[in-house]
Design an enzyme around this catalytic site. Structure first.
Site, PDB file in Angstrom:
ATOM      1  N   ASP A  12       0.732  -0.776   0.079  1.00  0.00           N
ATOM      2  CA  ASP A  12      -0.117   0.378  -0.459  1.00  0.00           C
ATOM      3  C   ASP A  12       1.132   1.637  -0.225  1.00  0.00           C
ATOM      4  O   ASP A  12       0.031   2.802   0.277  1.00  0.00           O
ATOM      5  CB  ASP A  12      -1.014  -0.120   0.893  1.00  0.00           C
ATOM      6  CG  ASP A  12      -1.757  -0.660   1.238  1.00  0.00           C
ATOM      7  OD1 ASP A  12      -2.084  -1.212  -0.228  1.00  0.00           O
ATOM      8  OD2 ASP A  12      -2.624  -0.617   2.301  1.00  0.00           O
ATOM      9  N   CYS A  13       2.342   1.239  -0.162  1.00  0.00           N
ATOM     10  CA  CYS A  13       3.160   2.623  -0.010  1.00  0.00           C
ATOM     11  C   CYS A  13       3.064   2.842  -2.070  1.00  0.00           C
ATOM     12  O   CYS A  13       3.992   4.297  -1.829  1.00  0.00           O
ATOM     13  CB  CYS A  13       4.375   2.532   0.490  1.00  0.00           C
ATOM     14  SG  CYS A  13       5.240   0.997  -0.238  1.00  0.00           S
ATOM     15  N   GLY A  14       2.421   2.411  -2.583  1.00  0.00           N
ATOM     16  CA  GLY A  14       2.350   2.983  -3.997  1.00  0.00           C
ATOM     17  C   GLY A  14       3.380   2.479  -4.395  1.00  0.00           C
ATOM     18  O   GLY A  14       4.523   2.754  -6.238  1.00  0.00           O
ATOM     19  N   ASP A  86       8.653  -5.524 -11.494  1.00  0.00           N
ATOM     20  CA  ASP A  86       8.219  -5.252 -10.080  1.00  0.00           C
ATOM     21  C   ASP A  86       7.356  -6.778  -9.690  1.00  0.00           C
ATOM     22  O   ASP A  86       7.858  -7.786  -9.835  1.00  0.00           O
ATOM     23  CB  ASP A  86       6.678  -4.841 -10.527  1.00  0.00           C
ATOM     24  CG  ASP A  86       5.346  -3.800  -9.703  1.00  0.00           C
ATOM     25  OD1 ASP A  86       5.646  -3.903  -8.059  1.00  0.00           O
ATOM     26  OD2 ASP A  86       4.021  -4.422  -9.929  1.00  0.00           O
ATOM     27  N   GLU A  87       6.934  -6.138  -8.044  1.00  0.00           N
ATOM     28  CA  GLU A  87       6.831  -7.382  -7.517  1.00  0.00           C
ATOM     29  C   GLU A  87       8.912  -8.819  -7.435  1.00  0.00           C
ATOM     30  O   GLU A  87       8.597  -9.534  -6.993  1.00  0.00           O
ATOM     31  CB  GLU A  87       5.767  -8.758  -7.380  1.00  0.00           C
ATOM     32  CG  GLU A  87       4.760  -8.142  -8.085  1.00  0.00           C
ATOM     33  CD  GLU A  87       4.138  -7.364  -6.459  1.00  0.00           C
ATOM     34  OE1 GLU A  87       4.390  -7.694  -5.339  1.00  0.00           O
ATOM     35  OE2 GLU A  87       2.797  -6.825  -7.169  1.00  0.00           O
ATOM     36  N   GLN A  89      10.074  -8.453  -4.972  1.00  0.00           N
ATOM     37  CA  GLN A  89      10.702  -9.949  -3.651  1.00  0.00           C
ATOM     38  C   GLN A  89      10.060 -11.047  -3.958  1.00  0.00           C
ATOM     39  O   GLN A  89      11.108 -12.155  -3.439  1.00  0.00           O
ATOM     40  CB  GLN A  89       9.908  -9.190  -2.480  1.00  0.00           C
ATOM     41  CG  GLN A  89       8.230 -10.279  -2.990  1.00  0.00           C
ATOM     42  CD  GLN A  89       7.464  -8.434  -3.523  1.00  0.00           C
ATOM     43  OE1 GLN A  89       8.519  -7.696  -3.859  1.00  0.00           O
ATOM     44  NE2 GLN A  89       6.350  -9.204  -3.726  1.00  0.00           N
TER      45      GLN A  89
END
Length: 246
Positions: A12-14, A86-87, A89
């Site tokens: 939720d931090c964008g 993105d993603e 992790q």
């Protein structure tokens, strides 16, 4: 000079919003890039933001080799100046090393976005390797908030509304679902959800739903309470309190 930059933060931090914005900015200046993602909430081969932005991407698999991905495109005449990852992790440490090689050997910028730690507060292997190898690690300035209003620093996982601290590191869920804690029925499929919490409430396993029920019962929430005794915490005192929100 090309750089490997890791943009990190809680849910939720964008992160995905920034990934899409950076892709747009670079394309607007005539640069060519490739978007990658893995386990996005919108499904396979997508990058999506909670603000509603969404676009196509290349799905990263365990077999994905970023060096080969770039070289194949370049030999086909496609311009590749940067990668949006993105993603990140969920990438393997070996894939992060491939990204570093792409930066160093063929001067391609890599912008990686991901969560640093999992619901157990342990580093994801991909995030750990990014922290070790990145030219820069930037914590996003858009702060996610805990239900109490403090800055959220931890990602909590809930199963059927109850916060858990054990289980597989990667389980796809979302923060938008609200699940009431209840006794599972026969054939019931557990629902996984996530919530961002400040450290204080993560350690005490106090989620928004549990705190709401406590307030409805006109009970104060003392700072020295052992929240692990609450039903919503999933701790030993299962019969003494509330559920939690995913």
């Amino acid at each position: 000079m090309a750089e490997l930059i890791f943009f990190s933060g809680t849910m939720d931090c964008g992160k995905s919003t920034l990934a899409l914005q950076m892709d747009y900015n670079h394309r607007a200046r005539g640069r060519g890039g490739v978007r990658f993602s893995r386990n996005d909430r919108a499904g396979e081969s997508r990058i999506s933001s909670r603000l509603g932005l969404e676009t196509d991407a290349v799905e990263v698999l365990d077999s994905t080799d970023f060096w080969e991905e770039v070289m194949i495109r370049r030999t086909q005449g496609q311009r590749v100046d940067y990668l949006i990852c993105d993603e990140a992790q969920f990438y393997t440490p070996e894939q992060v090393e491939q990204l570093a090689k792409v930066v160093d050997e063929i001067d391609v910028d890599v912008f990686a976005f991901g969560i640093t730690a999992d619901f157990r507060t342990r580093l994801f292997p991909g995030s750990q390797r990014l922290i070790e190898l990145a030219d820069r690690v930037q914590v996003l300035q858009v702060e996610a908030l805990c239900w109490c209003g403090r800055r959220a620093t931890h990602n909590a996982r809930t199963v059927d509304g109850v916060m858990v601290t054990e289980g597989a590191q990667v389980v796809v869920g979302d923060v938008d679902m609200v699940v009431e804690a209840a006794a599972p029925e026969a054939g019931h499929v557990p629902v996984v959800g996530y919530e961002t919490l400040c450290r204080r409430h993560f350690m005490r396993r106090v989620t928004a739903h549990g705190a709401s029920l406590m307030a409805q019962q006109d009970q104060l929430l003392p700072f020295d309470v052992d929240a692990c005794l609450w039903h919503g915490s999933g701790g030993p005192g299962e019969g003494r309190g509330t559920g939690s929100k995913g």
